[in-house]
Design an enzyme around this catalytic site. Structure first.
Site, short mmCIF file in Angstrom:
data_model
loop_
_atom_site.label_atom_id
_atom_site.label_comp_id
_atom_site.label_asym_id
_atom_site.label_seq_id
_atom_site.Cartn_x
_atom_site.Cartn_y
_atom_site.Cartn_z
CG ASP A 44 -1.93 -1.08 1.26
OD1 ASP A 44 -1.53 -2.26 1.36
OD2 ASP A 44 -3.14 -0.80 1.16
CG ASP A 175 -5.87 -10.51 1.83
OD1 ASP A 175 -4.84 -10.17 1.21
OD2 ASP A 175 -6.30 -9.89 2.80
CD GLU A 417 -10.69 -2.80 0.83
OE1 GLU A 417 -11.83 -2.73 1.32
OE2 GLU A 417 -9.78 -3.50 1.34
C1 GLC Z 1 -6.14 -6.26 2.36
C2 GLC Z 1 -5.64 -6.46 0.94
C3 GLC Z 1 -4.14 -6.22 0.87
C4 GLC Z 1 -3.84 -4.83 1.40
C5 GLC Z 1 -4.42 -4.64 2.80
C6 GLC Z 1 -4.34 -3.20 3.27
O1 GLC Z 1 -5.61 -7.20 3.22
O2 GLC Z 1 -5.95 -7.74 0.50
O3 GLC Z 1 -3.67 -6.35 -0.43
O4 GLC Z 1 -2.48 -4.60 1.42
O5 GLC Z 1 -5.79 -4.99 2.81
O6 GLC Z 1 -4.95 -2.36 2.35
#
Ligand code: GLC
Length: 445
Positions: A44, A175, A417
């Protein structure tokens, strides 16, 4: 989008993006979103820095530097640097990084990594700096990034094959992506989760889920899948995040296609950083980097004409198509012929060319669910990676088309998101940092 459209809309969208990033700014780092995500996440922050460089280069640099405070002494960059928060589901005691001798003393972190976007972020920031400042910037971060890449090969490529393995689906950043969930359900579900599933007791656990406060049930992974991910996390902690122990205890390990595609691009970025500051990369690392490029071809399945992730233990391809199938474009190492093939897939209306592209699982897949996290929705970071890849192979029209569609999606549906690829319905949390940051980067292209 016509020029007039761009002219009238650009300032607005950029200002909104900057405001979202400012609201999620915690001083030296930016949280992915207020509430559900109170920590600093590895990839991120890289995407965030890529956007920030257009309006505050120093703050973009700080975003990267603050990631390095979490680096382990063996080189690993953790996927999360934890901030204590009463509300958080990821508490420092859940990870207890201190069980590993490599974890930093005073910075609580997770014990796993995330896709290696950092070298790309460093280079993108560098592009904005005059040469003397660029060199200084590269000199400052080079040792840490070099150590990170060495760690990936030392720890995660135990057979020296060129592909690095992942030990938890969270490491891929996607995930609940189908190939991982398929393998987990087939081979790795602990008996207590099977029992909960069989007795339909998952409702009891659902009550305890924090994420349901922020997103609807059909937009997050199922409780059974969530329990699965937590169960692996607990096993990894019990093994003190020691890779040798993990590898001998049949924990699911996968040579993930998206992770390795991103690694190939990251390696080219690291090479260019080293070249700019006249450093020679260690020979062993250069050898591994070469191997990765070639090894990616082992993930190609001629019969279905696609790339897939591979189970590290069985060495079998996991033949479930997802957006990862397209990411070798971003790697930039595949042949023109393969690239052309991927672009064709991207244009197929039955699979990836939905009204609001690009779905993370092809629309005709049995796994496809339009708002279910990484099992269908469109995510702006995936579109950004594909746009970069398309441009690299000279598919400028296709890149421009996807750029326009992505901007239009954010403009009309919000900075969520993720989004339904079928009707654009916004899903997950609102005011998501990488959606905002990459919107800025796409506007500036
Ligand atoms: C979720 C997403 C991941 C991201 C995180 C924080 O776990 O799957 O890719 O880095 O959220 O945004």
């Amino acid at each position: 989008m016509t020029n007039t459209d761009t002219d009238s809309k650009t300032p607005d969208l950029k200002e909104q993006s900057i405001a979202i990033l400012a609201a999620n700014d915690r001083g030296d780092y930016t949280v992915p979103a207020h509430g559900l995500y109170p920590h600093q996440w590895l990839w991120d922050s890289c995407f965030i820095a890529i956007g920030m460089r257009h309006y505050d280069i120093e703050r973009a640099q700080t975003e990267i530097i603050s990631l390095l405070r979490g680096q382990w002494s063996n080189g690993m960059l953790p996927n999360m640097i934890l901030t204590y928060s009463r509300a958080s589901r990821h508490k420092p005691e859940m990870w207890r990084s201190q069980v590993s001798p490599f974890a930093p003393d005073n910075v609580p972190t997770s014990g796993i990594t995330q896709p290696p976007m950092i070298a790309e972020a460093v280079v993108k920031i560098g592009e904005k700096l005059p040469m003397n400042e660029r060199r200084k910037w590269y000199q400052k971060v080079y040792p840490a990034i070099l150590a990170y890449h060495q760690w990936m090969y030392n720890e995660r490529d135990p057979h020296n094959e060129g592909l690095v393995l992942q030990i938890h689906p969270w490491e891929t950043g996607l995930d609940n992506t189908p190939p991982w969930m398929h393998e987990l359900h087939q081979h790795m579900l602990p008996f207590w989760i099977r029992a909960i599933d069989y007795l339909k007791l998952d409702g009891l656990f659902t009550v305890l889920r924090r994420d349901r406060k922020y997103a609807l049930p059909g937009e997050r992974l199922s409780t059974i899948d969530g329990l699965c991910l937590y169960s692996i996390q607990r096993r990894l902690r019990r093994k003190a995040y020691n890779i040798d122990t993990i590898l001998t205890h049949s924990i699911l390990t996968i040579e993930d296609l998206s992770f390795n595609s991103i690694l190939i691009r990251a390696n080219s970025c690291l090479k260019s950083i080293a070249k700019t500051i006249d450093k020679d990369l260690p020979e062993e690392l250069v050898d591994s980097m070469k191997k990765t490029k070639n090894a990616l071809e082992q993930l190609w399945d001629a019969y279905t004409g696609q790339y897939y992730s591979r189970n590290f233990t069985t060495h079998k391809l996991i033949k479930i198509p997802t957006i990862a199938t397209l990411l070798p474009l971003y790697a930039g190492s595949v042949t023109e012929e393969r690239a052309e093939h991927i672009v064709k897939m991207l244009k197929n209306q039955r699979t990836y060319a939905t009204k609001y592209p690009v779905p993370t699982v092809p629309a005709n897949s049995e796994w496809f669910k339009q708002t279910m996290y990484w099992q269908g929705p469109t995510w702006v970071n995936m579109n950004w990676l594909l746009i970069e890849g398309l441009k690299r192979y000279g598919y400028n029209e296709e890149a421009e088309n996807l750029r326009e569609k992505t901007l239009k999606l954010v403009e009309t549906k919000g900075f969520n998101e993720y989004f339904s690829p079928l009707d654009g319905k916004p899903a997950g949390v609102a005011n998501f940092s990488w959606t905002a940051a990459l919107t800025i980067d796409l506007l500036e292209q």
